[in-house]
Design a protein around this motif. Structure first.
Motif, PDB file in Angstrom:
ATOM      1  N   PHE A 154       0.923  -1.299  -0.273  1.00 55.56           N
ATOM      2  CA  PHE A 154       0.074   0.015   0.408  1.00 55.56           C
ATOM      3  C   PHE A 154       1.008   1.089  -0.020  1.00 55.56           C
ATOM      4  O   PHE A 154       0.519   2.042  -0.841  1.00 55.56           O
ATOM      5  N   ARG A 155       2.060   1.143   0.635  1.00 58.52           N
ATOM      6  CA  ARG A 155       2.657   2.541   0.988  1.00 58.52           C
ATOM      7  C   ARG A 155       3.619   2.600  -0.249  1.00 58.52           C
ATOM      8  O   ARG A 155       3.330   4.191  -1.084  1.00 58.52           O
ATOM      9  N   MET A 156       3.621   2.091  -0.766  1.00 60.07           N
ATOM     10  CA  MET A 156       4.103   1.607  -2.592  1.00 60.07           C
ATOM     11  C   MET A 156       4.279   1.955  -3.330  1.00 60.07           C
ATOM     12  O   MET A 156       4.193   3.734  -3.993  1.00 60.07           O
ATOM     13  N   MET A 157       1.865   1.675  -3.803  1.00 61.36           N
ATOM     14  CA  MET A 157       1.385   1.742  -4.631  1.00 61.36           C
ATOM     15  C   MET A 157       0.962   3.374  -4.294  1.00 61.36           C
ATOM     16  O   MET A 157       0.476   4.318  -5.110  1.00 61.36           O
ATOM     17  N   GLU A 158       0.589   4.282  -3.000  1.00 54.48           N
ATOM     18  CA  GLU A 158       0.795   5.539  -3.114  1.00 54.48           C
ATOM     19  C   GLU A 158       1.818   6.796  -3.342  1.00 54.48           C
ATOM     20  O   GLU A 158       0.910   7.042  -3.330  1.00 54.48           O
ATOM     21  N   LEU A 159       2.699   6.251  -3.026  1.00 51.99           N
ATOM     22  CA  LEU A 159       3.743   7.279  -3.055  1.00 51.99           C
ATOM     23  C   LEU A 159       4.582   6.707  -4.736  1.00 51.99           C
ATOM     24  O   LEU A 159       4.046   7.567  -4.801  1.00 51.99           O
ATOM     25  N   ALA A 160       3.419   5.877  -5.570  1.00 58.70           N
ATOM     26  CA  ALA A 160       4.043   5.869  -6.674  1.00 58.70           C
ATOM     27  C   ALA A 160       3.222   6.689  -7.131  1.00 58.70           C
ATOM     28  O   ALA A 160       2.738   7.816  -8.751  1.00 58.70           O
ATOM     29  N   HIS A 161       1.540   6.898  -7.055  1.00 65.12           N
ATOM     30  CA  HIS A 161       0.255   7.050  -7.153  1.00 65.12           C
ATOM     31  C   HIS A 161       0.443   8.483  -7.206  1.00 65.12           C
ATOM     32  O   HIS A 161       0.015   9.530  -7.718  1.00 65.12           O
ATOM     33  N   THR A 162       0.854   9.206  -5.557  1.00 66.19           N
ATOM     34  CA  THR A 162       1.878  10.955  -5.923  1.00 66.19           C
ATOM     35  C   THR A 162       2.080  11.080  -7.223  1.00 66.19           C
ATOM     36  O   THR A 162       1.945  12.395  -7.133  1.00 66.19           O
ATOM     37  N   GLU A 163       2.960  10.970  -7.004  1.00 63.78           N
ATOM     38  CA  GLU A 163       3.775  11.003  -8.793  1.00 63.78           C
ATOM     39  C   GLU A 163       2.802  10.978  -9.988  1.00 63.78           C
ATOM     40  O   GLU A 163       4.207  11.352 -10.349  1.00 63.78           O
ATOM     41  N   HIS A 164       3.116   9.786 -10.184  1.00 66.94           N
ATOM     42  CA  HIS A 164       2.633   9.741 -10.959  1.00 66.94           C
ATOM     43  C   HIS A 164       0.546   9.137 -11.952  1.00 66.94           C
ATOM     44  O   HIS A 164       0.352   9.387 -12.601  1.00 66.94           O
ATOM     45  N   GLY A 165      -0.056   9.198 -10.594  1.00 68.72           N
ATOM     46  CA  GLY A 165      -1.316   9.381 -10.652  1.00 68.72           C
ATOM     47  C   GLY A 165      -2.268   9.653 -11.498  1.00 68.72           C
ATOM     48  O   GLY A 165      -2.060  11.082 -11.031  1.00 68.72           O
ATOM     49  N   ARG A 166      -3.057   9.775 -12.141  1.00 71.41           N
ATOM     50  CA  ARG A 166      -3.848  10.790 -12.430  1.00 71.41           C
ATOM     51  C   ARG A 166      -5.497  10.791 -12.641  1.00 71.41           C
ATOM     52  O   ARG A 166      -6.392  11.280 -11.968  1.00 71.41           O
ATOM     53  N   LEU A 167      -5.721   9.197 -11.770  1.00 74.49           N
ATOM     54  CA  LEU A 167      -7.266   9.264 -11.207  1.00 74.49           C
ATOM     55  C   LEU A 167      -7.217   9.226  -9.600  1.00 74.49           C
ATOM     56  O   LEU A 167      -6.818   9.344  -9.323  1.00 74.49           O
ATOM     57  N   PRO A 168      -8.903   9.515  -8.823  1.00 78.67           N
ATOM     58  CA  PRO A 168      -8.427  10.225  -7.715  1.00 78.67           C
ATOM     59  C   PRO A 168      -8.130   8.385  -7.135  1.00 78.67           C
ATOM     60  O   PRO A 168      -8.758   7.392  -7.718  1.00 78.67           O
ATOM     61  N   TRP A 169      -7.367   8.660  -6.237  1.00 80.45           N
ATOM     62  CA  TRP A 169      -7.164   7.684  -5.110  1.00 80.45           C
ATOM     63  C   TRP A 169      -7.917   6.588  -4.985  1.00 80.45           C
ATOM     64  O   TRP A 169      -8.192   5.118  -5.920  1.00 80.45           O
ATOM     65  N   ALA A 170      -9.399   6.902  -5.167  1.00 80.67           N
ATOM     66  CA  ALA A 170     -10.706   6.177  -4.597  1.00 80.67           C
ATOM     67  C   ALA A 170     -11.028   5.666  -6.015  1.00 80.67           C
ATOM     68  O   ALA A 170     -11.301   3.948  -4.904  1.00 80.67           O
ATOM     69  N   GLN A 171     -10.969   5.919  -7.006  1.00 80.69           N
ATOM     70  CA  GLN A 171     -11.840   5.141  -8.167  1.00 80.69           C
ATOM     71  C   GLN A 171     -10.555   4.142  -8.473  1.00 80.69           C
ATOM     72  O   GLN A 171     -10.820   3.347  -8.607  1.00 80.69           O
ATOM     73  N   LEU A 172      -9.318   4.209  -8.162  1.00 82.84           N
ATOM     74  CA  LEU A 172      -8.720   2.453  -8.082  1.00 82.84           C
ATOM     75  C   LEU A 172      -9.115   1.250  -7.595  1.00 82.84           C
ATOM     76  O   LEU A 172      -9.320  -0.009  -7.982  1.00 82.84           O
ATOM     77  N   PHE A 173     -10.078   1.577  -6.490  1.00 85.24           N
ATOM     78  CA  PHE A 173      -9.895   0.756  -5.614  1.00 85.24           C
ATOM     79  C   PHE A 173     -11.410   0.250  -5.984  1.00 85.24           C
ATOM     80  O   PHE A 173     -12.005  -0.953  -5.821  1.00 85.24           O
ATOM     81  N   GLU A 174     -12.663   1.015  -6.830  1.00 85.10           N
ATOM     82  CA  GLU A 174     -14.051   0.783  -7.536  1.00 85.10           C
ATOM     83  C   GLU A 174     -14.006  -0.632  -7.776  1.00 85.10           C
ATOM     84  O   GLU A 174     -14.895  -1.764  -7.261  1.00 85.10           O
ATOM     85  N   PRO A 175     -13.448  -1.748  -9.026  1.00 93.66           N
ATOM     86  CA  PRO A 175     -13.104  -2.782  -9.102  1.00 93.66           C
ATOM     87  C   PRO A 175     -13.334  -4.043  -8.313  1.00 93.66           C
ATOM     88  O   PRO A 175     -13.821  -5.178  -8.375  1.00 93.66           O
ATOM     89  N   ALA A 176     -11.936  -3.693  -7.818  1.00 94.75           N
ATOM     90  CA  ALA A 176     -11.805  -5.104  -6.101  1.00 94.75           C
ATOM     91  C   ALA A 176     -13.089  -4.875  -5.290  1.00 94.75           C
ATOM     92  O   ALA A 176     -13.582  -5.985  -5.075  1.00 94.75           O
ATOM     93  N   ILE A 177     -13.742  -3.928  -4.844  1.00 93.08           N
ATOM     94  CA  ILE A 177     -14.079  -3.327  -3.795  1.00 93.08           C
ATOM     95  C   ILE A 177     -15.253  -4.115  -4.001  1.00 93.08           C
ATOM     96  O   ILE A 177     -16.364  -4.634  -3.278  1.00 93.08           O
TER      97      ILE A 177
END
Length: 584
Positions: A154-177
Motif C-alpha cells: 500500500f505504501r509503495m502504490m500510494e507513493l507511485a500514485h502521488t507522483e504519477h496518478g491521474r485518477l482519484p485514489w479512491a476510484q482505483l479501488f472500485e473494481p476490487a471492492i
C-alpha cells in the motif's frame, strides 16, 4: 511520440477481438459492444492506444477500465493489483509487497519503487535458528507469524500514485471492492492450489474462507465473496494508506501475527506505522541496439538479469536456431556466472555494501563472459572479484508464489510491477479477508557461514530480504519504450525473464511467442529444461557439454508488452497461468 521499429513483425499476427460477457455490475458499466483484445496461444494481443497484461482476467479488466477512464499506467497497475489481491491470493496481496518500475514518456525518465517488506524492529539475526543453533526446517519457518514482515504494497502504490496518478485514489479501488462484495468464481488454478496446500486449513480464518464446512477445497465455479476485504479497501480508499498502517486494521494485523499458536511473530504497531516505501534509481545496461533496465537491490533480479544479458552480448545469438543446444548452452553458462555473483553479493543496500557498479561494469562482465566455452560447461561457477571486500550470502529457497503485470497507457508511460506474498498463500495467517506474507524467509537463516563470515542477507531490524523479482523495461537508444516484462517464479524468475528477452530481442519473436518459448535456465547448478516442450530434446546434447540436466515443469507467469511502432502495442500473457492481455 515516435517509437523506433528496428524489427518488423515476422508474419501476420492475428488481431483477435471479442466481447466479454460478464455478470458483475462493474463490468456491465462498460459501453455496450466494447471490444477487448485477448491473448491466445501463439497470437500476440494488439492495441493502438493502451494495454495491460496481468495474471487474471478480472485484474486485466480492472486495469483496462482505468485506462479507458483516462488513467495512467500507475492507476491501472494499482487497480489490477488490488483485484489480484482478491482473486489470486496465493500469489500476491495487500499483506505483501512489490517492486515497480515506471517509465515517463514525456521526459523519458525512469523511476523504481521499492515496496519490499521489512523485518520487525525486534528481529535478530537468530530469528530462524533453533535452540541448538541450527537453522529451522524451512516449512516450520514459513507457516505462522514468525516469517511475517511489515507489508509494503500500500505504501509503495500510494507513493507511485502521488507522483504519477491521474485518477482519484479512491476510484482505483472500485473494481476490487465491487468484486469482493458481489463475488468472483473460484478458478481451476485457485481450486487446485487450495486442494494441495497442507497448511492453509490449519488456520481458522483461512479454513473458513477457502474450504467447505466438510473441509474440502471450494469447488471450481464457487462464488466467493469477501466483505472484510472490501471493508479494508474502502477504508484505505477513503483515508489513504495510513488507514492500513495505523488504527484498527494495524491492530488486527499485529494481534493475528503475535497470537499464532506455537509460532508467534514479532511484528509490532510501530513497525507498521514507521514503514516507508523507497524511491530508487533504476539499473540499466546497454545491450546491442537497446538499453535494458531493472530493479536495484534489495532484489537480486535486476543485477542478475542485466549481468547475464551483458555477458550474452559477446555472442551472436541471432545466428543460432531457437531450439539449439548451442543457444541454450550460452544462456545457461551466462546465467551460471551471474548467479555465482548473486549468491555472494546481493542484499539490502540500506544495510550492506553491495558492489552494484562493479558487478555491472562492462569490462568486468566481458572478463566473466570470456570464461564461457562454447563446447563445454563451466560446471559450478565461482563468484568474480569486483571488489576486495567480499560478503558471503547463502542461497535461500524461494517458492514461486508471485505475480507480475505490465501496463502501457495512452501517453506512452509504462509500468512493470512484480508483487508477492512469498510462498503460496504466504504465512497462511489471514486477517480481515487477506493473507499475510512470509517474506522474512527470504533472509538467510544463518547469520554466519561455515568459515565464520557474516552473511550479507542475514536478518536485521528494518532490513528488506533479498528477492529475485525482476520487473524489467527495455528502451531503444533514444530512450523510447520498447518493452515491459516480468514474471513470478521464485529464483527462477531471473531465468524466465532472460529467456524472454533473448527470444524477443535476439530471435525477434512477437511478445506472445517469446513468453511461450520453452524455459531453459541455470541457477549455478543443474540446467533446467521445461518438461513437455521442445526444450526436452536438448537434454542429451547439453549433457555431452557437461551439463547436469533437470527436466521439470516450470510455471512462470510472464506478462509483457512490446512497442513495435507508433500506435502499435503487442501484448503477451503466459498460458502457463490464467492471465490475459487487454487493450484498445
Amino acid at each position: 511520440m515516435h517509437f523506433s521499429n528496428r524489427h518488423t513483425i515476422p508474419g501476420m499476427i492475428a488481431f483477435s477481438r471479442l466481447v466479454l460477457s460478464v455478470t458483475l455490475g462493474l463490468f456491465l458499466a462498460l459501453p455496450p459492444l466494447v471490444q477487448e483484445v485477448q491473448a491466445s496461444s501463439r497470437d500476440a494481443a494488439l492495441a493502438k492506444q493502451h494495454m495491460i497484461s496481468a495474471a487474471n482476467p478480472h485484474a486485466s479488466r480492472a486495469g483496462l477500465l482505468m485506462l479507458r477512464a483516462g488513467g495512467s499506467a500507475v492507476d491501472a497497475a494499482i487497480a489490477a493489483e488490488l483485484v489480484l489481491s482478491l482473486v489470486e491470493p496465493q500469489s500476491s496481496g495487500i499483506g505483501g509487497g512489490a517492486f515497480m518500475l515506471h517509465y515517463q514518456a514525456s521526459d523519458r525518465s525512469l523511476q523504481a519503487y521499492d515496496g519490499r517488506e521489512t523485518a520487525p524492529a525486534a528481529a535478530t539475526p537468530e530469528l530462524f535458528l533453533q535452540a541448538d543453533g541450527s537453522p529451522m526446517p524451512f516449512w516450520d519457518a514459513v507457516v505462522g507469524g514468525r516469517a511475517v514482515g511489515t507489508p509494503g504494497l500500500f505504501r509503495m502504490m500510494e507513493l507511485a500514485h502521488t507522483e504519477h496518478g491521474r485518477l482519484p485514489w479512491a476510484q482505483l479501488f472500485e473494481p476490487a471492492i465491487e468484486l469482493a462484495e458481489e463475488g468472483f468464481k473460484v478458478s481451476p488454478r485457485l481450486h487446485r492450489l487450495i486442494s494441495v496446500d497442507p497448511y492453509l486449513k490449519t488456520y481458522r480464518n483461512a479454513r473458513d474462507y477457502f474450504y467447505t464446512a466438510e473441509g474440502e477445497a471450494l469447488p471450481v465455479g464457487t462464488l466467493l465473496r469477501n466483505k472484510p476485504f472490501a471493508d479494508v479497501l474502502r477504508a484505505v480508499a477513503e483515508q489513504g494508506a495510513s488507514a492500513f498502517y495505523e488504527g484498527a486494521i494495524a491492530q488486527d494485523i499485529v494481534e493475528a501475527v503475535r497470537t499464532v499458536p506455537e509460532k508467534p511473530g514479532l511484528l509490532a504497531l510501530d513497525d507498521l506505522k514507521n514503514y516507508q516505501a523507497r524511491s530508487r534509481k533504476m539499473l540499466c545496461v546497454s545491450y546491442r541496439d537497446w538499453e535494458i533496465c531493472g530493479m536495484p537491490p534489495p532484489t537480486s533480479g535486476g543485477v542478475a538479469v542485466l549481468q547475464t544479458m551483458k555477458m550474452l552480448e559477446q555472442f551472436e545469438l541471432s545466428d543460432l536456431p531457437p531450439d539449439s543446444a548451442e543457444l541454450t548452452h550460452l544462456i545457461a553458462e551466462a546465467s551460471r556466472l551471474a548467479f555465482a555473483d548473486r549468491n555472494r553479493y546481493l542484499a539490502d543496500t540500506d544495510f550492506v555494501s553491495v558492489p552494484v557498479e562493479a558487478l555491472l561494469d562492462p569490462a568486468y562482465l566481458a572478463r566473466r563472459a570470456s570464461l564461457i566455452q562454447t563446447d563445454k560447461s563451466l560446471g559450478k561457477a565461482e563468484p568474480g572479484l569486483p571488489e576486495a571486500e567480499l560478503a558471503q550470502t547463502l542461497l535461500q529457497t524461494e517458492p514461486p508464489s508471485t505475480t507480475h503485470l505490465s501496463v502501457v497507457d495512452q501517453w506512452g508511460n509504462a509500468v512493470s510491477m512484480t508483487a508477492s506474498v512469498e510462498n503460496a498463500f504466504g504465512s497462511r495467517v489471514m486477517v480481515n479477508g487477506f493473507l499475510l506474507n512470509n517474506q522474512l524467509t527470504d533472509f538467510s537463516f544463518r547469520p554466519f557461514d561455515d568459515r565464520g563470515q557474516a552473511v550479507a542477507n542475514a536478518v536485521a531490524p528494518g532490513k528488506r530480504p533479498r528477492s529475485s523479482m525482476s520487473p524489467t523495461l527495455v528502451l531503444n537508444r533514444d530512450k523510447e519504450l520498447v518493452m515491459a516484462i516480468g514474471s513470478p517464479g521464485g529464483s527462477r524468475i531471473i531465468g524466465f525473464v532472460i529467456k524472454t528477452l533473448v527470444a524477443s530481442l535476439d530471435l525477434d519473436m512477437d511478445m506472445q511467442a517469446a513468453i511461450e518459448w520453452p524455459h531453459r535456465l541455470n541457477r549455478n547448478g543443474k540446467t533446467d529444461l521445461e518438461a513437455g516442450t521442445s526444450a526436452e530434446k536438448l537434454k542429451v546434447s547439453l549433457e555431452k557439454r557437461g551439463h547436469e540436466i533437470d527436466v521439470r515443469a516450470m510455471v512462470s507467469g510472464l506478462h509483457g508488452i512490446r512497442v513495435r511502432g507508433q500506435n502499435h502495442l503487442e501484448g503477451g500473457a503466459d498460458p502457463r497461468r490464467e492471465g490475459i492481455a487487454l487493450g484498445d
